[in-house]
Design a protein around this motif. Structure first.
Motif, PDB file in Angstrom:
ATOM      1  N   VAL A 124     -65.616   4.048 -22.321  1.00 36.81           N
ATOM      2  CA  VAL A 124     -65.611   2.748 -22.866  1.00 36.81           C
ATOM      3  C   VAL A 124     -64.088   2.097 -22.402  1.00 36.81           C
ATOM      4  O   VAL A 124     -63.107   2.545 -22.492  1.00 36.81           O
ATOM      5  CB  VAL A 124     -65.298   2.773 -24.450  1.00 36.81           C
ATOM      6  N   ILE A 125     -64.466   0.777 -21.894  1.00 35.36           N
ATOM      7  CA  ILE A 125     -62.940  -0.414 -21.756  1.00 35.36           C
ATOM      8  C   ILE A 125     -62.700  -0.573 -22.979  1.00 35.36           C
ATOM      9  O   ILE A 125     -63.483  -1.529 -23.673  1.00 35.36           O
ATOM     10  CB  ILE A 125     -63.471  -0.910 -20.799  1.00 35.36           C
ATOM     11  N   ASN A 126     -61.526  -0.386 -23.501  1.00 38.93           N
ATOM     12  CA  ASN A 126     -61.079  -0.911 -24.869  1.00 38.93           C
ATOM     13  C   ASN A 126     -59.670  -1.533 -24.757  1.00 38.93           C
ATOM     14  O   ASN A 126     -59.037  -1.738 -25.860  1.00 38.93           O
ATOM     15  CB  ASN A 126     -61.149   0.390 -25.906  1.00 38.93           C
ATOM     16  N   ASP A 127     -59.405  -1.959 -23.828  1.00 31.71           N
ATOM     17  CA  ASP A 127     -57.780  -2.598 -23.542  1.00 31.71           C
ATOM     18  C   ASP A 127     -58.304  -3.724 -22.647  1.00 31.71           C
ATOM     19  O   ASP A 127     -58.435  -3.534 -21.308  1.00 31.71           O
ATOM     20  CB  ASP A 127     -57.183  -1.592 -22.989  1.00 31.71           C
ATOM     21  N   CYS A 128     -57.874  -4.933 -23.145  1.00 31.11           N
ATOM     22  CA  CYS A 128     -58.126  -6.270 -22.311  1.00 31.11           C
ATOM     23  C   CYS A 128     -56.917  -6.205 -21.225  1.00 31.11           C
ATOM     24  O   CYS A 128     -57.091  -7.101 -20.140  1.00 31.11           O
ATOM     25  CB  CYS A 128     -57.962  -7.443 -23.148  1.00 31.11           C
TER      26      CYS A 128
END
Length: 610
Positions: free
Chosen positions: A56-60
């Motif tokens: 999961v991409i969880n950092d903008c």
């Protein structure tokens, strides 16, 4: 049982006729070192590739500071943050270029596939480092510690998440594995090169990880000349190439690693503008990403004191120091890292990525010491039962955590991927423009202007996002054109957020013009710029998390006459209270997590044509 040469021992008494040894087919990989290592490497690669596909991409910050500039290099457009403005220049295009090179070779494929390919490449870089460190620990410390290290590293949900992440801190984490391997193998030049590459190209604060080399080579052994030569050679070689690359793209002399230190530590407003957290933030993150391994490491303090006392009584204190100096230096490095970043007001999970390999190693060393000191005195079957129970507990908690993160937060990527299929991919983009000043593949309109001018046209398809801007997975999930040839644009709508949003890079036929352009309405104080926003009425699609409406954040599900949901995915509702201190949200337990946690929906709304 097989002998050391791989043949089968003869059975029977002396009266039996001797038989010629039968060559073994070596089918048992657990009894053959090479086959065992191959199995370990394949399993490790499979775990990491799984992360590349499903992590999961969880950092903008990952999206807007790294994926978007890479998208610019490949497809001629993307969002720009203030860090890439030539006025501030605290990010390095050299780091982006390293990822552009492999991405260019697959740029003829759909953008989502290019995105996954880069994530898999990053995962394999980490996997190779893990395997290299595992082999080095087995050979230079002991095999049991090496295998415990392998187990803790492979199953850690923190490493699972970070290995495929496109961030300097995760890049430093991968290099930390090579640094550990180089240090225990006494390959000083390689280790110093990795430290320099990590600090200059990745994250300058990762220079702290070079502490073991400084202490060992300058204080414990007389290796000053080798240390100076390796440091100067690596630093100058890497620094000059990076300086020339960044100077080329920014259009002025730039040392990005120096600029980021100045901004965060010395002269800039610092990262506290983006939020502050107490030290418990890191305590919680360490538990979530390393669960019982954290407690194993804490057990190392009394065990170390006991071993020290025992060695002193036996008169072998000097030998004890020499034998354990590497582990002590690694522990001091990890503790110093925690002290530095724990004392900072602004805290983020990714700040701990570079010491994850040290955590895995320290947990392995402590558990091996515990095994030799206490477990090893028990009966063999009890030794095996205790070890299996402890490692199984770590693995189950780790898998539970990784699955919970995917189950609760994967909707953001799934939504945009489904929307990309809904829109279709029309006019193909040309990504073959290279790293120089060639035309960047932007098509032109009848007047000869770039067709991707960010001023929306009447026939453009506008995908909008409001409060969920920080979960946008990057422009790799947005087609350049839909199946009808209309330009697709990503836009922001005003929400409760009052900070600075990114803006599109300058639309131009020349990549250098885009990177050297000083954008307007940028600042380094996280002050809101209203020029970023478009009206909701101008949007064709709106991506949102369905939550109670506010004045600036309407729930479009309550406006069925104007908007209709076309794609929905379940997403965790963080606004609802949860039981048991949030453990059933952090770790997935079948039935119990489903019953305890509240879910909402991540939705793509389509505007109803009048």
């Amino acid at each position: 049982m097989k002998n050391r040469k791989g043949s089968t021992p003869q059975k029977g008494g002396l009266n039996e006729e001797p038989r010629r040894p039968i060559p073994s087919r070596q089918e048992d990989s657990w009894s053959n070192e090479q086959d065992f290592d191959l199995t370990m490497m394949l399993a490790l690669s499979a775990f990491r590739l799984f992360s590349g596909f499903f992590g999961v991409i969880n950092d903008c910050d990952e999206v807007y500071n790294y994926w978007e500039p890479l998208h610019l290099f490949l497809y001629g457009e993307g969002f720009q943050t203030w860090e890439y403005s030539p006025i501030y220049a605290i990010r390095s295009y050299f780091y982006i270029g390293l990822h552009y090179i492999p991405a260019w070779f697959v740029s003829f494929r759909p953008k989502v596939e290019v995105f996954i390919f880069i994530r898999c490449m990053l995962s394999l870089l980490c996997a190779c480092g893990e395997y290299y460190a595992y082999r080095a620990i087995c050979r230079n410390i002991n095999a049991r510690t090496g295998r415990f290290f392998y187990f803790f590293s492979v199953f850690s949900p923190g490493v699972f998440l970070a290995s495929a992440t496109f961030l300097p801190s995760s890049f430093c984490m991968s290099l930390s594995y090579y640094i550990i391997a180089s240090f225990v193998s006494r390959r000083w030049t390689l280790g110093i090169f990795c430290v320099a590459f990590s600090a200059l190209v990745g994250w300058p604060f990762s220079a702290v990880i070079g502490l073991p080399f400084v202490v060992h080579m300058l204080l414990l052994e007389d290796l000053k000349a080798e240390f100076v030569l390796a440091s100067l050679g690596s630093g100058l070689g890497i620094g000059v190439v990076q300086f020339l690359t960044d100077t080329h793209y920014f259009g002025k002399p730039v040392v990005a690693s120096l600029n980021i230190v100045l901004y965060n530590v010395l002269s800039g407003p610092g990262p506290s503008l983006y939020g502050e957290e107490p030290i418990t933030f890191y305590v919680k993150n360490l538990f979530l990403n390393w669960n019982i391994a954290v407690f194993i490491i804490l057990l190392g303090c009394p065990l170390a004191l006991w071993r020290l006392w025992a060695s002193r009584r036996a008169g072998g204190l000097g030998a004890f120091y020499r034998r354990n100096s590497s582990v002590v230096l690694f522990a001091i490095t990890a503790a110093l890292w925690m002290l530095i970043f724990g004392s900072q007001a602004h805290k983020e999970e990714r700040f701990l990525f570079p010491i994850y390999p040290f955590i895995a190693l320290l947990a392995a060393v402590v558990y091996n010491c515990f095994y030799e000191t206490i477990i090893g005195r028990l009966a063999v079957n009890r030794q095996q039962i205790i070890t299996v129970m402890i490692l199984s507990c770590f693995a189950l908690l780790s898998v539970s955590r990784a699955f919970s993160v995917h189950r609760n937060y994967a909707a953001q990527s799934e939504i945009y991927e489904a929307l990309e299929k809904e829109l279709g991919s029309g006019v193909e983009y040309n990504a073959n423009f290279g790293l120089g000043t060639e035309e960047n593949g932007l098509s032109k309109d009848s007047s000869g202007s770039p067709k991707s001018d960010m001023k929306p046209g009447s026939n453009d398809v506008q995908i909008c996002v409001g409060k969920e801007w920080h979960r946008f997975p990057s422009s790799f999930f947005v087609p350049n054109y839909d199946r009808n040839g209309r330009k697709v644009r990503m836009q922001f709508v005003k929400s409760e957020f009052t900070g600075l949003l990114p803006k599109p890079f300058k639309a131009t036929m020349n990549l250098i013009d885009a990177t050297r352009h000083e954008p307007s309405d940028m600042n380094d104080m996280n002050k809101e710029e209203t020029s970023r926003y478009v009206s909701l009425d101008s949007c064709d699609y709106f991506v949102d998390l369905d939550m109670p409406a506010t004045e600036l954040e309407p729930n479009l599900g309550e406006k069925p006459a104007e908007w209709k949901p076309i794609i929905t995915r379940p997403f965790i509702d963080l606004s609802k209270p949860t039981k048991y201190f949030g453990l059933l949200r952090a770790f997935y337990v079948p039935h119990f997590s489903d019953k305890t946690n509240s879910m909402t929906t991540y939705t793509v709304y389509k505007k109803i044509s009048e």
